[in-house]
Scaffold this active site. Structure first.
Site, PDB file in Angstrom:
ATOM      1  N   LEU A 348      20.304  -8.347  39.645  1.00 44.02           N
ATOM      2  CA  LEU A 348      20.729  -7.402  40.683  1.00 44.02           C
ATOM      3  C   LEU A 348      20.268  -5.995  40.363  1.00 44.02           C
ATOM      4  CD1 LEU A 348      24.412  -8.550  41.239  1.00 44.02           C
ATOM      5  CD2 LEU A 348      22.472  -8.911  42.756  1.00 44.02           C
ATOM      6  N   SER A 350      19.164  -3.123  36.748  1.00 44.56           N
ATOM      7  CA  SER A 350      19.270  -2.873  35.317  1.00 44.56           C
ATOM      8  C   SER A 350      19.394  -1.383  35.118  1.00 44.56           C
ATOM      9  CB  SER A 350      18.064  -3.424  34.578  1.00 44.56           C
ATOM     10  OG  SER A 350      16.889  -2.939  35.160  1.00 44.56           O
ATOM     11  N   GLY A 351      20.173  -0.998  34.165  1.00 40.08           N
ATOM     12  CA  GLY A 351      20.403   0.423  33.946  1.00 40.08           C
ATOM     13  C   GLY A 351      20.556   0.686  32.473  1.00 40.08           C
ATOM     14  N   GLY A 352      21.098   1.857  32.182  1.00 43.64           N
ATOM     15  CA  GLY A 352      21.225   2.271  30.792  1.00 43.64           C
ATOM     16  C   GLY A 352      22.065   1.301  29.969  1.00 43.64           C
ATOM     17  N   PHE A 353      22.988   0.620  30.614  1.00 46.13           N
ATOM     18  CA  PHE A 353      23.887  -0.222  29.842  1.00 46.13           C
ATOM     19  C   PHE A 353      23.432  -1.672  29.758  1.00 46.13           C
ATOM     20  CE2 PHE A 353      26.831   3.165  31.226  1.00 46.13           C
ATOM     21  CZ  PHE A 353      27.051   3.669  29.978  1.00 46.13           C
ATOM     22  N   GLY A 354      22.488  -2.063  30.527  1.00 48.18           N
ATOM     23  CA  GLY A 354      22.035  -3.438  30.449  1.00 48.18           C
ATOM     24  C   GLY A 354      21.694  -3.984  31.815  1.00 48.18           C
ATOM     25  N   VAL A 356      22.167  -6.563  35.125  1.00 48.27           N
ATOM     26  CA  VAL A 356      23.242  -7.165  35.894  1.00 48.27           C
ATOM     27  C   VAL A 356      22.682  -8.333  36.699  1.00 48.27           C
ATOM     28  CG1 VAL A 356      25.090  -6.749  37.539  1.00 48.27           C
ATOM     29  CG2 VAL A 356      24.239  -4.870  36.144  1.00 48.27           C
ATOM     30  N   LYS A 371      27.297  -8.505  33.872  1.00 49.36           N
ATOM     31  CA  LYS A 371      26.546  -7.444  33.200  1.00 49.36           C
ATOM     32  C   LYS A 371      26.351  -7.841  31.754  1.00 49.36           C
ATOM     33  CE  LYS A 371      26.438  -3.148  34.220  1.00 49.36           C
ATOM     34  NZ  LYS A 371      26.523  -1.734  34.477  1.00 49.36           N
ATOM     35  N   ASP A 478      30.793   8.592  33.635  1.00 52.17           N
ATOM     36  CA  ASP A 478      29.446   8.454  34.200  1.00 52.17           C
ATOM     37  C   ASP A 478      29.508   8.237  35.712  1.00 52.17           C
ATOM     38  OD1 ASP A 478      26.724   8.496  34.095  1.00 52.17           O
ATOM     39  OD2 ASP A 478      26.471   6.502  33.225  1.00 52.17           O
TER      40      ASP A 478
END
Ligand SMILES: *[C@@H]1O[C@H](CO)[C@@H](O)[C@H](O)[C@H]1NC(C)=O
Ligand SMILES: *[C@@H]1O[C@H](CO)[C@@H](O)[C@H](O)[C@H]1NC(C)=O
Ligand SMILES: *[C@@H]1O[C@H](CO)[C@@H](O)[C@H](O)[C@H]1NC(C)=O
Ligand SMILES: *[C@@H]1O[C@H](CO)[C@@H](O)[C@H](O)[C@H]1NC(C)=O
Ligand SMILES: *[C@@H]1O[C@H](CO)[C@@H](O)[C@H](O)[C@H]1NC(C)=O
Length: 679
Positions: A348, A350-354, A356, A371, A478
């Site tokens: 779905l 992807s971002g700084g945390f991983g 999804v 996630k 955030d």
């Protein structure tokens, strides 16, 4: 006879000395091919064209270049005069925001151990700044205003003696002898600029002169009476040091000439290597895409091998403390099946945390978002899972519900309610390619004003619940458009709460990480390094403006006046021309009163002083209230002095790893939290 011998000896010695001092002169017209090779340090490189690039546009770099041999700057009682001229160019990542600048430097060593990037320019650090044992003489060409160092603006030249608080500085300009006037000069223009630095050991004064042309203006920009004798060591290295922070520039040197006890040879701009052409982002992206697809084959092959290995090594671990939170724990096998083995087709975003993934739980058939976060610290994970246990109990219609988690090896998997409409940023910034997500028709991608206002009210309620209405205060840390998700009815729901904390609980003390997102970070974070309810309110203010204007807080593609959204809104607001900034895709279809309330709230929340911002309870009241008259009027942000006080102790909380970026009316802050002491 002995007398003659002595005379001969003196003659011989003085010849030696003059031969020696003759050597203390050099010239680089471009940095390749000459007999003298500069000695590079940090990320500095010499490009094929002969240009010396001290830093590129990656954040938190240091790049230095020194003449390879130390030069004799004094004997015990007398300092030498010297003179130097060099040509440089600074090409910032964003047109208006440079980061951070460079300095011409005399230093006892070429290494400058322990020095920091960002506002320290790779010269010093927070503990040795200002210490007379440094023996650092520098002339800084600074493109960021650091209040900590009493910088006068974000475009100045300063003479630094053992300290980044300049002995004297001046806004950059050059003297035009034709008109007899000083013309302002922009360091970050990307054009070649010449600088002359002269030290006169008889008059005991340093002067700095700038010009965009080859010939030296008759009047210097800066003239500082100072005896360098106590600063100089007998032998010193001479060169340059540049650094970047979260904001960055490419710092280039095209040519350099130096002479001890005499005037340095002048440089002819036309004979120097020419600057690289401005970057073409699309072209650049195409190259990246092409090489990525080639590389990905190789990576896939390696990944397959690694996968087999990890399957054996990272069996699912259950530790006793995890059982305490029993019912929320999902089995890894179930989640893998739900996401079809974390297949890319289910990705779905992807971002700084991983990353999804979308998933369908095998047992219930319910849709979820999974996630996947990789983390290298057991300790950090443990603290975090404890926190998740409490976060899992949060329930609010405007929060993305956390259903549970699973831990396997270094992976932490978080299971959330599935949000069919993806994140808000996809709807706001339709011109940009954002993260992949569920398909949405173009018609659906435009949110009406009613929908937007409803989303803002929803996010405000969620924050109010987190800050005020739950049993503990939960700071989101955030808040931004990509963390606001839209459910089936396009209600805004805040996601990812508490996740930033995981990053703060990182394991490796030598690494630093950015927590939060540029453009959403409140100024006081620099002092405390600690997120507060008020810093969440600041970020909410940025979100409100984004939703009204349909653009990001910092938009590199915008014209310089519009680069920083808050500045632009502030300016148009004070001119009474705010309708101009409302997202043009709304085509005027909006409720004037509501937009006005939203903009006022956005500006109030963006106040640089935390105490002057409203609480989220007040914000929620304004947004749900009767109209613009209920919202207090927006006062101009206070003058610079306040920031100086506010940031005077910067560095204590977070090891000084803090960047400031000052724009016209608001301080955009970059915060880098040192992880030492955590985990
Ligand atoms: C400079 O570098 C070139 C190539 O690396 C080398 O051939 C040359 O000897 C060097 N010159 C000096 C003076 O070190
Ligand atoms: C900038 O330099 C650093 C260090 O040399 C390098 O890792 C990075 O890839 C460079 N970035 C770009 C955009 O060239
Ligand atoms: C050292 O000092 C003497 C006298 O003070 C001066 O004449 C001489 O030039 C100096 N030498 C150098 C290398 O500066
Ligand atoms: C600052 O630099 C000095 C060396 O110049 C070093 O000894 C010291 O450890 C550094 N301090 C920090 C906090 O990095
Ligand atoms: C300056 O540095 C020296 C040695 O590094 C240290 O002993 C001294 O305390 C420092 N002085 C100040 C004022 O920081």
């Amino acid at each position: 006879m002995p007398k003659n011998l002595i005379l001969l000896k003196i003659l011989f010695l003085s010849l030696l000395v003059s031969a020696f001092s003759q050597q203390d002169e050099f010239i680089y017209t471009g940095f390749t091919g000459s007999g003298n090779n500069v000695s590079l340090n940090g990320v500095a490189v010499i490009q094929e064209s002969g240009i010396l690039q001290l830093t590129n546009e990656t954040s938190r770099l240091i790049g230095r270049a020194f003449h390879p041999r130390p030069l004799r700057f004094k004997n015990s009682t007398v300092a030498n005069s010297f003179s130097t001229v060099f040509t440089f160019a600074i090409v910032p990542e964003y047109p208006k925001l440079g980061g951070h600048g460079f300095a011409f430097v005399l230093s006892p060593t070429r290494e400058l151990a322990g020095a920091l990037p960002s506002q320290y320019l790779g010269l010093l650090n927070s503990s040795n700044n200002g210490n007379a044992t440094n023996h650092i003489f520098a002339v800084e060409f600074d493109t960021v205003q650091d209040f900590e160092f009493h910088d006068i603006n974000d475009n100045h030249v300063g003479v630094d003696i053992d300290s980044l608080i300049s002995a004297k500085s001046a806004a950059t300009s050059y003297y035009d002898s034709g008109s007899g006037e000083h013309h302002p000069l922009n360091l970050k223009s990307g054009d070649a600029i010449q600088a002359w630095i002269d030290y006169d050991s008889i008059a005991k004064a340093v002067s700095v002169t700038l010009s965009p042309f080859s010939s030296k203006p008759s009047t210097p920009l800066l003239s500082v009476p100072f005896d360098l004798l106590s600063i100089l060591e007998d032998e010193m290295f001479v060169g340059f040091s540049a650094s970047t922070g979260l904001l960055s520039s490419s710092h280039y040197l095209l040519g350099w000439s130096f002479k001890m006890n005499g005037a340095a040879q002048s440089l002819d701009l036309s004979s120097l290597p020419s600057l690289p052409h401005p970057r073409k982002k699309d072209h650049y992206l195409a190259i990246i895409a092409a090489s990525l697809s080639a590389i990905s084959f190789v990576i896939l092959a390696i990944a397959a091998a690694v996968y087999v290995f990890h399957r054996i090594k990272n069996a699912e671990i259950i530790e006793p403390w995890e059982l305490e939170y029993g019912p929320r724990r999902f089995s890894y096998a179930n989640l893998r099946r739900a996401t079809k083995g974390f297949r890319d087709s289910e990705l779905l975003g992807s971002g700084g945390f991983g990353k999804v993934y979308r998933g369908v739980l095998p047992c219930s058939g319910g849709e979820v978002a999974v996630k996947r976060i990789s983390h290298d610290s057991r300790q950090g994970i443990r603290e975090f899972v404890a926190e998740i246990a409490s976060i899992g109990r949060l329930r609010h219609r405007n929060l993305v519900q956390l259903q549970g988690w699973c831990r396997r090896g270094r992976d932490l998997l978080l299971v959330y309610d599935y949000m069919p409409n993806g994140s808000l940023d996809r709807f706001l910034f339709s011109d940009e390619k954002t993260s992949p997500g569920p398909p949405a028709s173009p018609r659906q991608l435009l949110l009406t004003w009613d929908q937007r206002f409803q989303i803002l009210r929803g996010v405000a309620s969620a924050l109010l619940y987190l800050h005020d209405e739950w049993e503990h205060v939960v700071i989101h840390r955030d808040v931004k458009a990509s963390n606001v998700l839209l459910d089936a009815d396009l209600n805004g729901r805040l996601g990812d709460f508490g996740l930033a904390k995981l990053h703060e609980h990182g394991a490796n003390p030598s690494t630093t990480r950015v927590v939060g997102t540029l453009g959403y970070l409140a100024p006081e974070l620099t002092r405390t390094g600690k997120a507060t309810a008020s810093s969440d309110v600041f970020a909410f203010g940025a979100l409100v403006m984004e939703v009204v204007c349909g653009r990001r807080p910092i938009e590199p593609k915008a014209s310089p006046e519009e680069l920083v959204l808050v500045d632009w809104v502030c300016e148009r607001w004070s001119q009474g021309r705010w309708p101009e900034i409302v997202d043009h895709r709304l085509a005027g279809n909006y409720n004037m009163g509501e937009v006005e309330v939203a903009l006022k709230v956005g500006l109030l929340c963006s106040h640089p002083v935390a105490a002057a911002r409203p609480t989220i309870r007040e914000v929620a009241r304004y947004l749900h209230g009767g109209g613009t008259t209920e919202v207090p009027t927006v006062s101009q942000p206070p003058a610079t002095g306040v920031y100086e006080q506010e940031t005077a102790s910067a560095g204590e909380g977070v090891g000084g790893l803090v960047d400031f970026v000052h724009s016209k009316s608001v301080i955009v802050v970059e915060e880098v939290v040192s992880l030492a002491g955590h985990g």
